[in-house]
Design a protein around this motif. Structure first.
Motif, mmCIF file in Angstrom:
data_model
loop_
_atom_site.group_PDB
_atom_site.id
_atom_site.type_symbol
_atom_site.label_atom_id
_atom_site.label_comp_id
_atom_site.label_asym_id
_atom_site.label_seq_id
_atom_site.Cartn_x
_atom_site.Cartn_y
_atom_site.Cartn_z
ATOM 1 N N VAL A 287 0.906 -1.371 0.110
ATOM 2 C CA VAL A 287 -0.197 -0.141 -0.198
ATOM 3 C C VAL A 287 0.978 1.587 -0.262
ATOM 4 O O VAL A 287 0.182 2.152 -0.489
ATOM 5 C CB VAL A 287 -1.117 -0.127 1.282
ATOM 6 C CG1 VAL A 287 -2.127 -1.073 1.310
ATOM 7 C CG2 VAL A 287 -0.148 -0.067 2.574
ATOM 8 N N CYS A 288 2.514 1.124 0.046
ATOM 9 C CA CYS A 288 2.825 1.994 0.559
ATOM 10 C C CYS A 288 3.018 3.326 -0.905
ATOM 11 O O CYS A 288 3.362 2.709 -1.830
ATOM 12 C CB CYS A 288 4.379 2.072 1.269
ATOM 13 S SG CYS A 288 5.090 3.372 0.983
ATOM 14 N N PRO A 289 2.968 4.327 -0.459
ATOM 15 C CA PRO A 289 2.580 4.791 -1.687
ATOM 16 C C PRO A 289 4.112 5.511 -2.369
ATOM 17 O O PRO A 289 4.175 5.966 -3.682
ATOM 18 C CB PRO A 289 1.516 6.176 -1.859
ATOM 19 C CG PRO A 289 2.095 6.604 0.066
ATOM 20 C CD PRO A 289 1.693 5.335 0.126
ATOM 21 N N MET A 290 5.074 4.987 -1.441
ATOM 22 C CA MET A 290 5.998 5.945 -1.396
ATOM 23 C C MET A 290 7.313 4.117 -1.874
ATOM 24 O O MET A 290 8.654 4.530 -2.130
ATOM 25 C CB MET A 290 7.379 6.298 -0.219
ATOM 26 C CG MET A 290 6.670 7.639 0.034
ATOM 27 S SD MET A 290 6.192 8.805 -1.051
ATOM 28 C CE MET A 290 7.723 9.316 -0.937
ATOM 29 N N GLY A 291 6.772 3.238 -2.009
ATOM 30 C CA GLY A 291 7.382 1.628 -2.202
ATOM 31 C C GLY A 291 8.313 1.818 -1.351
ATOM 32 O O GLY A 291 9.424 1.293 -1.517
ATOM 33 N N GLU A 301 12.658 8.749 2.472
ATOM 34 C CA GLU A 301 11.691 8.388 1.777
ATOM 35 C C GLU A 301 9.887 8.375 2.248
ATOM 36 O O GLU A 301 9.073 8.474 2.137
ATOM 37 C CB GLU A 301 11.218 7.880 1.003
ATOM 38 C CG GLU A 301 12.352 7.681 -0.474
ATOM 39 C CD GLU A 301 13.725 6.269 0.707
ATOM 40 O OE1 GLU A 301 13.944 6.233 1.677
ATOM 41 O OE2 GLU A 301 14.494 6.413 -0.235
ATOM 42 N N CYS A 302 10.107 7.961 3.524
ATOM 43 C CA CYS A 302 8.768 7.708 4.483
ATOM 44 C C CYS A 302 7.905 9.420 4.762
ATOM 45 O O CYS A 302 8.804 10.033 5.581
ATOM 46 C CB CYS A 302 8.506 7.316 5.877
ATOM 47 S SG CYS A 302 6.947 6.906 6.671
ATOM 48 N N ILE A 303 7.205 9.235 4.520
ATOM 49 C CA ILE A 303 5.788 10.989 4.262
ATOM 50 C C ILE A 303 4.930 10.678 5.277
ATOM 51 O O ILE A 303 4.160 11.810 5.775
ATOM 52 C CB ILE A 303 5.186 10.767 2.691
ATOM 53 C CG1 ILE A 303 4.213 9.666 2.196
ATOM 54 C CG2 ILE A 303 6.430 11.581 1.993
ATOM 55 C CD1 ILE A 303 3.604 10.249 1.488
ATOM 56 N N THR A 304 4.806 9.701 6.030
ATOM 57 C CA THR A 304 3.798 9.449 7.140
ATOM 58 C C THR A 304 2.814 9.690 6.999
ATOM 59 O O THR A 304 1.973 10.149 7.758
ATOM 60 C CB THR A 304 4.016 10.223 8.625
ATOM 61 O OG1 THR A 304 4.329 11.451 7.786
ATOM 62 C CG2 THR A 304 6.321 9.725 9.429
ATOM 63 N N CYS A 305 2.781 8.468 5.623
ATOM 64 C CA CYS A 305 0.808 8.928 5.460
ATOM 65 C C CYS A 305 0.204 8.216 6.297
ATOM 66 O O CYS A 305 -1.096 7.860 6.711
ATOM 67 C CB CYS A 305 0.337 8.895 3.740
ATOM 68 S SG CYS A 305 1.141 6.546 3.715
ATOM 69 N N ALA A 306 0.410 6.777 7.062
ATOM 70 C CA ALA A 306 -0.143 6.020 8.060
ATOM 71 C C ALA A 306 -1.037 5.113 7.239
ATOM 72 O O ALA A 306 -1.720 4.902 7.630
ATOM 73 C CB ALA A 306 -1.046 7.042 8.778
ATOM 74 N N LEU A 307 -0.766 5.015 5.984
ATOM 75 C CA LEU A 307 -0.987 4.012 4.882
ATOM 76 C C LEU A 307 -0.755 2.524 5.880
ATOM 77 O O LEU A 307 -1.394 2.138 5.010
ATOM 78 C CB LEU A 307 -1.557 4.352 3.374
ATOM 79 C CG LEU A 307 -2.185 5.266 3.455
ATOM 80 C CD1 LEU A 307 -1.636 5.102 1.413
ATOM 81 C CD2 LEU A 307 -2.876 5.471 3.959
ATOM 82 N N CYS A 308 -0.194 1.960 5.597
ATOM 83 C CA CYS A 308 0.652 1.088 5.830
ATOM 84 C C CYS A 308 0.376 0.150 7.439
ATOM 85 O O CYS A 308 0.237 -0.632 8.159
ATOM 86 C CB CYS A 308 2.491 1.112 6.611
ATOM 87 S SG CYS A 308 3.410 2.157 7.062
ATOM 88 N N ILE A 309 -0.194 1.372 8.154
ATOM 89 C CA ILE A 309 -0.982 1.425 9.812
ATOM 90 C C ILE A 309 -2.597 0.802 9.952
ATOM 91 O O ILE A 309 -2.397 -0.481 10.012
ATOM 92 C CB ILE A 309 -1.304 2.420 10.632
ATOM 93 C CG1 ILE A 309 0.580 3.115 10.971
ATOM 94 C CG2 ILE A 309 -1.674 2.353 11.787
ATOM 95 C CD1 ILE A 309 0.537 4.502 11.644
HETATM 96 S S1 SF4 Z 1 4.083 5.952 6.318
HETATM 97 FE FE1 SF4 Z 1 3.882 3.921 5.804
HETATM 98 S S2 SF4 Z 1 2.800 3.922 4.004
HETATM 99 FE FE2 SF4 Z 1 3.043 5.856 4.162
HETATM 100 S S3 SF4 Z 1 5.123 6.224 3.138
HETATM 101 FE FE3 SF4 Z 1 5.893 5.864 5.734
HETATM 102 S S4 SF4 Z 1 6.198 3.604 5.368
HETATM 103 FE FE4 SF4 Z 1 4.650 3.971 2.874
#
Ligand code: SF4
Ligand code: SF4
Length: 521
Positions: A287-291, A301-309
């Motif tokens: 699910v990670c948009p940053m791969g 690279e982690c933008i802390t979008c929390a989708l992995c949560i």
């Molecule tokens: S919060 Fe999780 S899904 Fe979002 S960019 Fe970071 S590692 Fe990827």
């Protein structure tokens, strides 16, 4: 000197990054990312933020605000031609640019505050790049399907179907890009008028150029480059590292409960080995948009979008385990739990050390508490932010909307008239900063026996005159001040131009100098 033989020379574990067989390219080719759709509370929150931010951006130019017949009725307008900025009931003149500077400083301090408390929340939720990439992904998923379908389509040969899907996707992306550029120019002119001009080909060339440039950049950054903008172009990931400390919240893989990860937990446990909660399903990666794989630790690279949560919580729900294997956590909590899970750092992670015999978390496990993010640093940021905000508000509520500025003629400094009296010339600038016409009374105070006359106006010479000033305009007057020779008390006397609006009781003053020759006394 003692001489070593070959076997005594230590061999280092190293290999050439660039070798005869493998030469690294100057630029690595982009590997495509196909983020999988996810559901959960953070995804819902992101939908909400996306709807609000896009709604604000696209709709604001269409809001009207009645300022009377002498000012534009667009609620938010950057009127560059007339050098005015309208923001609902606030009108900013060029010399009041410090309000904009103040707002920018507030935005900067606010960003420091947010980053030091909840990490890169700006990047993950509200940054235009994130919001538009999310929007472009919605289109991509609607047309090409979710992750697996998109990967199959991308790897497959070019067929009529693939061509049709790709053309549709890129066409819609371009429309979004054009709408984005279009909305931007509406902030600089009356939106309903400009939209008509744009479609009839009568708008100014600069409007078309701006729309074209923004269409291209939105399409390229949001559709084609996506995560590369965040990773390679944006300086913020580098700067934000300096703002985080051990009490900042970041998206964290809690390996103190997740490791050792295994897809075959039962087999591993049957073999007498401990196993963590991570079932190595890679849902968080998909699910990670940053791969990236958050299990590799904190990454630029982690933008802390929390989708992995959300993805991992979904997996934990299915397995009947506690949510939060990936969670927002502070480094201090994470470190404390790692110390617990590794018996003070003396072993690899043993998840049984963080649990009781019942399988529940031990009382010693550190959990996040909101008070942890409130610390001296955040109070300092909040204090600065509030002080600047209150200062701006006070200044805004008490600012003058009537101003006078005066320039004394430099050459000649004075003129001696035929009757021996001395005359000085001034340029008087009257600023009516409200969108209504006003009659301004100009009075001179001091300078005994002096009187004013206005060049090019049939105002009777005297110590006071009234003059109309158009709404929202600066009026320049050429004013001569004359003083009889016998009243002059020095080569440089000061006096005051006082301007007043009798109906609103607003007034302003300017102290000017009246020059005379030494011999005139
Ligand atoms: S919060 Fe999780 S899904 Fe979002 S960019 Fe970071 S590692 Fe990827
Ligand atoms: S989603 Fe959770 S369980 Fe699955 S691999 Fe990621 S961290 Fe492990």
């Amino acid at each position: 000197m003692h001489v070593l033989d070959n076997t005594q020379v230590e061999r280092l574990e190293a290999e050439a990054v660039n070798s005869a067989k493998v030469r690294q390219p100057m630029y690595a080719a982009r590997k495509k990312i196909f983020p999988k759709r996810t559901t959960g509370s953070f995804r819902r929150f992101k939908w909400l933020v996306m709807a609000i931010t896009l709604g604000i951006y696209y709709l604001i130019p269409w809001l009207r605000w009645d300022r009377g017949p002498f000012a534009p009725d667009q609620a938010v307008l950057l009127d560059l031609a007339n050098r005015r900025f309208y923001f609902f009931f606030i009108e900013i003149w060029p010399q009041e640019f410090y309000y904009v500077a103040g707002l920018l400083i507030m935005a900067g301090v606010g960003l420091f505050l947010i980053t030091s408390t909840v990490g890169r929340a700006w990047c993950g939720y509200t940054c235009p790049q994130t919001v538009w990439v999310d929007l472009f992904l919605v289109v991509e998923r609607a047309i090409e399907g979710d992750r697996n379908a998109r990967m199959r389509l991308d790897a497959g040969p070019w067929t009529a179907r693939k061509l049709a899907l790709r053309v549709s996707k890129h066409a819609i992306w371009l429309v979004i890009g054009a709408a984005t550029g279009g909305a931007w120019v509406f902030y600089f002119a009356d939106a309903p008028t400009l939209v008509g001009e744009l479609f009839t080909g009568t708008a100014a060339p600069v409007a078309y150029i701006t729309v074209a440039v923004l269409t291209a950049t939105t399409y390229t950054f949001g559709g084609l480059m996506r995560e590369q903008v965040c990773t390679y172009m944006c300086p913020w990931p580098r700067i934000q590292a300096a703002m985080l400390d051990e009490n900042s919240l970041t998206v964290t893989y809690n390996d103190w409960r997740g490791e050792p990860r295994s897809r075959h937990a039962k087999k591993v446990q049957a073999a007498g080995q401990s196993v963590g909660d991570c079932v190595d399903c890679n849902a968080c990666v998909a699910v990670c948009p940053m791969g990236i794989d958050i299990r590799d630790g904190q990454q630029l690279e982690c933008i802390t979008c929390a989708l992995c949560i959300d993805a991992c919580d979904g997996v934990m729900d299915k397995l009947g385990r506690e949510r939060g294997l990936i969670s927002y956590a502070t480094l201090s909590d994470y470190n404390a739990n790692m110390m617990l899970a590794t018996a003070g750092g003396s072993s690899s992670v043993n998840p049984s050390l963080v649990r009781t015999a019942d399988g529940l978390f031990s009382d010693k496990v550190a959990h996040f508490h909101i008070r942890k993010i409130f610390r001296p640093r955040t109070y300092v940021y909040m204090g600065m932010w509030s002080l600047i905000g209150l200062g701006l508000l006070y200044s805004l509520l008490t600012r003058d909307r009537l101003e006078v500025n005066v320039l004394h003629d430099r050459n000649p400094q004075f003129v001696t008239l035929s009757d021996g009296s001395i005359r000085n010339g001034y340029t008087v600038k009257l600023l009516n900063m409200i969108p209504e016409p006003r009659t301004i009374v100009v009075t001179m105070q001091g300078l005994q026996g002096g009187e004013m006359s206005v060049v090019g106006d049939d105002v009777k010479a005297g110590r006071s005159f009234a003059i109309p000033v158009e709404p929202d305009r600066l009026k320049m007057l050429k004013v001569f001040v004359r003083q009889p020779a016998d009243q002059i008390h020095g080569a440089a006397q000061t006096f005051t131009f006082r301007v007043e609006d009798k109906s609103s009781f607003e007034a302003d003053e300017y102290t000017a100098t009246f020059n005379a020759p030494e011999t005139a006394r």
